[in-house]
Motif scaffolding. Structure first.
Motif, PDB file in Angstrom:
ATOM      1  N   ARG A   1      -0.865   1.028 -13.296  1.00 39.90           N
ATOM      2  CA  ARG A   1      -1.426  -0.112 -13.637  1.00 39.90           C
ATOM      3  C   ARG A   1      -2.954   0.017 -12.855  1.00 39.90           C
ATOM      4  NH1 ARG A   1       2.839  -3.623 -11.285  1.00 39.90           N
ATOM      5  NH2 ARG A   1       1.198  -4.491 -10.237  1.00 39.90           N
ATOM      6  N   SER A   2      -3.359   0.898 -12.031  1.00 33.27           N
ATOM      7  CA  SER A   2      -4.562   0.911 -11.442  1.00 33.27           C
ATOM      8  C   SER A   2      -5.562   1.126 -12.406  1.00 33.27           C
ATOM      9  CB  SER A   2      -4.446   1.817 -10.220  1.00 33.27           C
ATOM     10  OG  SER A   2      -5.860   2.002  -9.683  1.00 33.27           O
ATOM     11  N   ARG A   3      -6.516   0.609 -12.483  1.00 32.89           N
ATOM     12  CA  ARG A   3      -7.909   1.013 -13.214  1.00 32.89           C
ATOM     13  C   ARG A   3      -9.279   1.291 -12.634  1.00 32.89           C
ATOM     14  NH1 ARG A   3      -4.311   1.145 -15.853  1.00 32.89           N
ATOM     15  NH2 ARG A   3      -3.608   0.278 -17.986  1.00 32.89           N
TER      16      ARG A   3
ATOM     17  N   LEU B   1      -6.862  -1.171  -7.583  1.00 36.27           N
ATOM     18  CA  LEU B   1      -7.064  -2.397  -8.425  1.00 36.27           C
ATOM     19  C   LEU B   1      -6.581  -2.385  -9.721  1.00 36.27           C
ATOM     20  CD1 LEU B   1     -10.662  -2.952  -7.248  1.00 36.27           C
ATOM     21  CD2 LEU B   1      -8.755  -3.845  -5.975  1.00 36.27           C
ATOM     22  N   ASP B   2      -5.777  -3.454 -10.286  1.00 37.27           N
ATOM     23  CA  ASP B   2      -5.523  -3.550 -11.600  1.00 37.27           C
ATOM     24  C   ASP B   2      -6.630  -3.798 -12.460  1.00 37.27           C
ATOM     25  OD1 ASP B   2      -5.728  -6.233 -11.279  1.00 37.27           O
ATOM     26  OD2 ASP B   2      -3.589  -6.489 -11.505  1.00 37.27           O
TER      27      ASP B   2
ATOM     28  N   VAL C   1      -5.607  -6.465  -5.974  1.00 36.84           N
ATOM     29  CA  VAL C   1      -5.423  -5.370  -5.140  1.00 36.84           C
ATOM     30  C   VAL C   1      -3.845  -5.041  -5.312  1.00 36.84           C
ATOM     31  CG1 VAL C   1      -5.470  -4.397  -2.868  1.00 36.84           C
ATOM     32  CG2 VAL C   1      -7.289  -5.810  -3.219  1.00 36.84           C
ATOM     33  N   LEU C   2      -3.498  -3.847  -5.877  1.00 37.89           N
ATOM     34  CA  LEU C   2      -2.130  -3.476  -6.033  1.00 37.89           C
ATOM     35  C   LEU C   2      -1.535  -2.724  -4.508  1.00 37.89           C
ATOM     36  CD1 LEU C   2      -2.505  -1.514  -9.556  1.00 37.89           C
ATOM     37  CD2 LEU C   2      -1.396  -3.928  -8.868  1.00 37.89           C
ATOM     38  N   ALA C   3      -2.332  -2.197  -4.037  1.00 39.88           N
ATOM     39  CA  ALA C   3      -1.996  -1.417  -2.768  1.00 39.88           C
ATOM     40  C   ALA C   3      -3.496  -0.960  -1.910  1.00 39.88           C
ATOM     41  CB  ALA C   3      -1.039  -0.277  -3.035  1.00 39.88           C
TER      42      ALA C   3
ATOM     43  N   GLY D   1      -5.992  -6.850   1.036  1.00 36.67           N
ATOM     44  CA  GLY D   1      -4.661  -6.427   1.095  1.00 36.67           C
ATOM     45  C   GLY D   1      -3.978  -6.586  -0.072  1.00 36.67           C
ATOM     46  N   ALA D   2      -2.723  -6.086  -0.314  1.00 38.85           N
ATOM     47  CA  ALA D   2      -1.859  -6.315  -1.633  1.00 38.85           C
ATOM     48  C   ALA D   2      -1.905  -7.789  -2.074  1.00 38.85           C
ATOM     49  CB  ALA D   2      -0.693  -5.580  -1.574  1.00 38.85           C
TER      50      ALA D   2
END
Length: 140
Positions: free
Chosen positions: A102-104, A79-80, A85-87, A120-121
């Motif tokens: 960018r994931s936090r 998650l950013d 959701v990034l991936a 999902g993304a």
């Protein structure tokens, strides 16, 4: 009420709310029991040694994980800082996930669970701590 996205959480329990891929007002798709691991100790322990997980585990802050010492395959969502959701990946035990730019935050759940939640993304999620005492004043 959805928790602020720049909040710093404390270890505890709450709810993960999965929204659609457009805006938070698109309607709640699902609410999932959530365990929040925000301290170094809780993040390090994660799902290690567990035979299963009810709902999801949020690791924050985090941008990568590993499954060494785990007994079950897991779904992992990166998650950013805005909780988008990034991936989403499924990882078997004994694997090393590469850090995501960018994931936090990282969500973990039993393999296949996230697909069932419609996560999902591009989806957006919300975090609702069990009580507002679960929120701190810091930035995430």
């Amino acid at each position: 009420m959805r928790a602020r996205t720049r909040a710093r959480w404390r270890d505890g329990r709450g709810w993960l709310v999965v929204y659609g891929d457009s805006t938070d007002t698109a309607g709640e798709l699902v609410r999932v029991p959530l365990e929040i691991a925000a301290s170094y100790r809780a993040r390090t322990r994660g799902l290690l040694g567990r035979d299963g997980v009810t709902g999801a585990l949020l690791l924050s802050p985090a941008n990568s994980i590993h499954t060494f010492g785990m007994r079950i395959p897991i779904d992992v969502a990166y998650l950013d800082r805005h909780l988008r959701v990034l991936a989403v990946r499924t990882m078997r035990p004994g694997r090393l996930g590469l850090p995501r730019l960018r994931s936090r935050h990282v969500l973990e759940a039993e393999a296949g669970a996230m697909r069932g939640w419609g996560l999902g993304a591009g989806c957006r999620v919300g975090v609702e701590p069990e009580s507002q005492a679960g929120l701190g004043d810091g930035g995430g």
